[in-house]
Design an enzyme around this catalytic site. Structure first.
Site, PDB file in Angstrom:
ATOM      1  N   ARG A  48      83.030 -35.093  50.887  1.00 32.02           N
ATOM      2  CA  ARG A  48      81.482 -34.498  51.242  1.00 32.02           C
ATOM      3  C   ARG A  48      81.872 -33.742  52.619  1.00 32.02           C
ATOM      4  NH1 ARG A  48      77.044 -36.310  48.722  1.00 32.02           N
ATOM      5  NH2 ARG A  48      77.371 -38.142  47.471  1.00 32.02           N
ATOM      6  N   ASP A  59      72.563 -29.543  46.754  1.00 32.87           N
ATOM      7  CA  ASP A  59      71.881 -28.485  47.597  1.00 32.87           C
ATOM      8  C   ASP A  59      72.696 -28.162  48.990  1.00 32.87           C
ATOM      9  OD1 ASP A  59      71.371 -31.350  48.072  1.00 32.87           O
ATOM     10  OD2 ASP A  59      69.371 -31.101  48.918  1.00 32.87           O
ATOM     11  N   ASP A  60      72.995 -29.429  49.333  1.00 32.37           N
ATOM     12  CA  ASP A  60      73.747 -29.095  50.787  1.00 32.37           C
ATOM     13  C   ASP A  60      75.202 -28.372  50.300  1.00 32.37           C
ATOM     14  OD1 ASP A  60      72.356 -30.587  52.248  1.00 32.37           O
ATOM     15  OD2 ASP A  60      73.045 -32.388  52.008  1.00 32.37           O
ATOM     16  N   THR A  84      74.213 -32.283  40.585  1.00 35.38           N
ATOM     17  CA  THR A  84      73.750 -33.336  40.972  1.00 35.38           C
ATOM     18  C   THR A  84      72.964 -34.432  39.835  1.00 35.38           C
ATOM     19  OG1 THR A  84      72.672 -34.674  42.850  1.00 35.38           O
ATOM     20  CG2 THR A  84      71.811 -32.433  41.926  1.00 35.38           C
ATOM     21  N   MET A 111      69.587 -44.961  41.594  1.00 36.81           N
ATOM     22  CA  MET A 111      70.101 -43.744  42.352  1.00 36.81           C
ATOM     23  C   MET A 111      69.153 -42.660  42.294  1.00 36.81           C
ATOM     24  SD  MET A 111      74.041 -42.860  42.650  1.00 36.81           S
ATOM     25  CE  MET A 111      75.048 -43.744  43.867  1.00 36.81           C
ATOM     26  N   GLY A 112      69.625 -41.570  43.167  1.00 36.51           N
ATOM     27  CA  GLY A 112      68.850 -40.489  43.293  1.00 36.51           C
ATOM     28  C   GLY A 112      68.654 -39.750  44.487  1.00 36.51           C
ATOM     29  N   TYR A 163      76.461 -45.717  40.405  1.00 37.02           N
ATOM     30  CA  TYR A 163      77.831 -45.272  40.247  1.00 37.02           C
ATOM     31  C   TYR A 163      78.227 -45.491  38.760  1.00 37.02           C
ATOM     32  CZ  TYR A 163      77.778 -45.406  45.209  1.00 37.02           C
ATOM     33  OH  TYR A 163      77.465 -45.072  46.721  1.00 37.02           O
ATOM     34  N   GLU A 164      77.712 -46.203  38.216  1.00 32.17           N
ATOM     35  CA  GLU A 164      77.882 -46.626  36.614  1.00 32.17           C
ATOM     36  C   GLU A 164      77.689 -45.331  35.707  1.00 32.17           C
ATOM     37  OE1 GLU A 164      76.014 -48.289  38.445  1.00 32.17           O
ATOM     38  OE2 GLU A 164      76.081 -50.286  38.308  1.00 32.17           O
ATOM     39  N   ARG A 216      77.595 -41.842  37.101  1.00 38.90           N
ATOM     40  CA  ARG A 216      77.937 -40.583  37.609  1.00 38.90           C
ATOM     41  C   ARG A 216      79.226 -39.897  36.913  1.00 38.90           C
ATOM     42  NH1 ARG A 216      77.720 -40.600  43.973  1.00 38.90           N
ATOM     43  NH2 ARG A 216      79.842 -41.404  43.690  1.00 38.90           N
TER      44      ARG A 216
HETATM   45  P1  FBP Z   1      75.245 -35.686  45.304  1.00 39.37           P
HETATM   46  O1  FBP Z   1      73.688 -35.214  46.210  1.00 39.37           O
HETATM   47  O2  FBP Z   1      76.332 -35.230  46.166  1.00 39.37           O
HETATM   48  O3  FBP Z   1      75.120 -35.092  43.991  1.00 39.37           O
HETATM   49  O4  FBP Z   1      75.165 -37.113  45.259  1.00 39.37           O
HETATM   50  C1  FBP Z   1      74.143 -37.887  44.788  1.00 39.37           C
HETATM   51  C2  FBP Z   1      74.320 -39.269  44.927  1.00 39.37           C
HETATM   52  O5  FBP Z   1      74.856 -40.151  43.657  1.00 39.37           O
HETATM   53  C3  FBP Z   1      73.137 -40.083  45.441  1.00 39.37           C
HETATM   54  O6  FBP Z   1      72.368 -40.136  44.302  1.00 39.37           O
HETATM   55  C4  FBP Z   1      73.757 -41.105  46.283  1.00 39.37           C
HETATM   56  O7  FBP Z   1      72.610 -41.605  47.228  1.00 39.37           O
HETATM   57  C5  FBP Z   1      74.792 -40.659  46.705  1.00 39.37           C
HETATM   58  O8  FBP Z   1      75.390 -39.701  45.884  1.00 39.37           O
HETATM   59  C6  FBP Z   1      75.870 -41.695  47.191  1.00 39.37           C
HETATM   60  O9  FBP Z   1      76.876 -41.249  47.950  1.00 39.37           O
HETATM   61  P2  FBP Z   1      78.521 -41.513  47.889  1.00 39.37           P
HETATM   62  O10 FBP Z   1      79.073 -41.227  46.500  1.00 39.37           O
HETATM   63  O11 FBP Z   1      78.972 -40.970  49.005  1.00 39.37           O
HETATM   64  O12 FBP Z   1      78.282 -43.262  47.952  1.00 39.37           O
END
Ligand code: FBP
Length: 548
Positions: free
Chosen positions: A142, A172-173, A200, A247-248, A421-422, A424
């Site tokens: 990140r 987006d970032d 994302t 998540m989201g 996390y499950e 992604r």
């Molecule tokens: P992105 O916006 O980078 O795609 O990340 C999405 C996300 O999974 C969010 O839903 C969640 O809040 C965040 O990442 C968690 O971040 P990290 O992986 O740093 O714990």
């Protein structure tokens, strides 16, 4: 690498491509574009990449000799299913143009570019990762690419490796950063192109030209499978209320999509909470009301879906976070010397009266979590806030009060889950495998067409893949000015759930029925082999949004 049976079979899956990308493609330019807002300011900041036309690829038989060139690729931010297929698409796309092209992967996100950590992605590496989930081929990170010395350090290694273009696969970032980098490299005349790709699971990187971000399809299918399993357990044991956080980040797209798939008893949508100016107590009263209603029918069980960003959308908390962000950005040094045990008290003493009251009214765990470090892009780390527990505790307190007043006579026993996390790194669904591969091939076509500051785009995605429209969208078109870390910055406008959009309307028209009746749907696991009606279906969100 030891592989599962599914991985072995899945490796030979040939992702479907739009017709225009199957052979040679030519770029057709549309009309010039404008940013979504703050046009004058953004035009000034991006003099070299502002106003570019939309690109659409059409197939051509015109064969042109393309000299070999090299490309770099970066995975940025949270993992999303299909990322490897974007890289495979870029690899196949450039090799088709000239077999002497090379692809380099920068390791662990944008920091790999700055610190010159990379590997060459040869056919052997690529073939091991076709149609697999995860970002482990090159890792992700990140690090925010925003400073001149970072860009210059990147330029050094790009020059050394003779790289013509770098593809940043991110949300987006990260795509905002891609846009800034493209402008900088163009302004100083490096000749290096920068292309973005919409990634994302959150589903919040979408607009008129980007129908969906990759990973949303697979992740919501994984969550819906497990929520469905919980619903079936819930409807079998009939003794628990399950509070499930999803998540989201800020937007509630994931919660809404899962609700459309599994028909839970309750789903809270953050954007609606904000619009209706609801307090935490209003949300709790709403949930407790449904619990009580079901209890009257002898149903002391149910399922509640909660978007992870909810707390940020409660208007009073939103105002508090805005002040907290400014305060933490401007007083980072002083704050770092405050002992953990005194932080909540210290912050409350520095805030305006209204925000200090809101802050002090929050359970101490949540108050502490809101003061935690922001991520490198200035976002509150909402995945660490246990909203599901907070809400179920508050509902239990409210029900106990109603019991004393003789308004409720049920049993309330709650269980908590957090699904994020499950999902992604799951093996990409057919949709994500096809969509990502097409995005990768589109990125390679943008590179060979000499474009920079563009995001690869694939549209018409509810049609069969051969009819998808591939092209590129200038990233400056998606920018507006927002406050980040205490300063106004150009950023890609996040797409939140639209309350007048078809997905929310569909949910709103059904939710009362789902609350009282038990009409759960059990979607089951993602299917990779079998009838197209099962394997190739996309999200309900995309279907509802695009079937206009
Ligand atoms: P992105 O916006 O980078 O795609 O990340 C999405 C996300 O999974 C969010 O839903 C969640 O809040 C965040 O990442 C968690 O971040 P990290 O992986 O740093 O714990």
């Amino acid at each position: 690498m030891t592989k599962s049976a599914l991985q072995i079979e899945r490796a030979s899956y040939q992702p479907k491509l739009p017709d225009a990308l199957k052979g040679l493609a030519k770029a057709v330019e549309g009309a010039p574009t404008q940013s979504v807002a703050d046009q004058e300011e953004i035009k000034k900041m991006f003099p070299n990449t502002y106003g570019l036309p939309i690109i659409k690829f059409e197939s051509t038989t015109e064969k042109v000799e393309i000299p070999a060139f090299n490309v770099g690729v970066i995975l940025s931010g949270g993992q999303a299913p299909g990322g490897h297929n974007v890289i495979c698409g870029i690899f196949d796309g450039i090799k088709k143009l000239n077999k002497d092209c090379h692809l380099y992967g920068f390791l662990m996100g944008p920091s790999g570019l700055i610190d010159h950590k990379y590997i060459e992605l040869t056919a052997d590496v690529i073939d091991d990762y076709r149609n697999t989930g995860g970002f482990d081929m090159i890792g992700s990170g990140r690090t925010k690419l925003e400073k001149k010395d970072q860009f210059d350090s990147g330029h050094e290694i790009l020059k050394k490796l003779n790289i013509k273009a770098v593809v940043i696969i991110g949300g987006d970032d990260s795509n905002t950063n891609a846009c800034v980098l493209a402008e900088y490299y163009k302004a100083i005349g490096t000749g290096i192109q920068v292309i973005g790709c919409p990634k994302t699971i959150d589903g919040d990187l979408k607009n008129e030209m980007i129908e969906t971000s990759f990973g949303f399809d697979t992740a919501t299918k994984v969550y819906s499978e497990v929520i469905g399993n919980i619903e079936r357990d819930c409807n079998s044991a009939r003794k628990y209320w399950h509070f499930i956080k999803l998540m989201g980040r800020s937007a509630s797209h994931i919660a809404l999509e899962c609700a459309l798939q599994v028909q839970p008893n309750i789903c809270i949508i953050s954007e609606e909470v904000e619009k209706k100016n609801m307090s935490l107590n209003d949300i709790v009263t709403y949930i407790a009301g449904i619990v009580a209603k079901r209890a009257e029918q002898g149903k002391n069980y149910g399922t509640v879906l909660i978007p992870e960003g909810l707390i940020e959308f409660v208007p009073a908390v939103k105002r508090l976070i805005a002040e907290l962000n400014d305060f933490l950005a401007n007083n980072a040094e002083e704050f770092s010397h405050i002992k953990k045990s005194h932080q909540v008290e210290y912050i409350a003493s520095k805030l305006s009266k209204e925000n200090a009251e809101t802050y002090s009214s929050l359970p101490s765990g949540v108050a502490r979590q809101l003061a935690l470090d922001r991520d490198p892009h200035g976002n509150v780390q909402v995945s660490q806030i246990e909203t599901e527990k907070l809400l179920s505790d508050m509902v239990a307190t409210k029900l106990a009060q109603w019991k004393e007043e003789g308004k409720y006579n049920g049993k309330f026993s709650s269980l908590h889950h957090f699904f994020g996390y499950e999902g992604r790194c799951a093996a990409p669904s057919n949709f994500d495998a096809d969509y990502c591969y097409s995005l990768g091939v589109a990125a390679s076509a943008l590179i060979v067409s000499g474009k920079t500051g563009y995001m690869a785009s694939v549209r018409n995605t509810i049609a069969p893949a051969e009819k998808w429209i591939a092209g590129g969208v200038p990233i400056t078109m998606m920018l507006n000015m927002e406050k980040r870390n205490g300063e106004m910055k150009p950023v890609i406008k996040k797409a939140l759930v639209e309350l007048d959009g078809a997905p929310f309307k569909k949910f709103a028209s059904q939710r009362e029925k789902w609350a009282e009746e038990t009409d759960y749907v059990y979607p089951g696991p993602i299917q990779y082999f079998g009838p197209s009606a099962v394997c190739d279906q996309t999200t309900k969100t995309l279907l509802l949004e695009q079937s206009k």
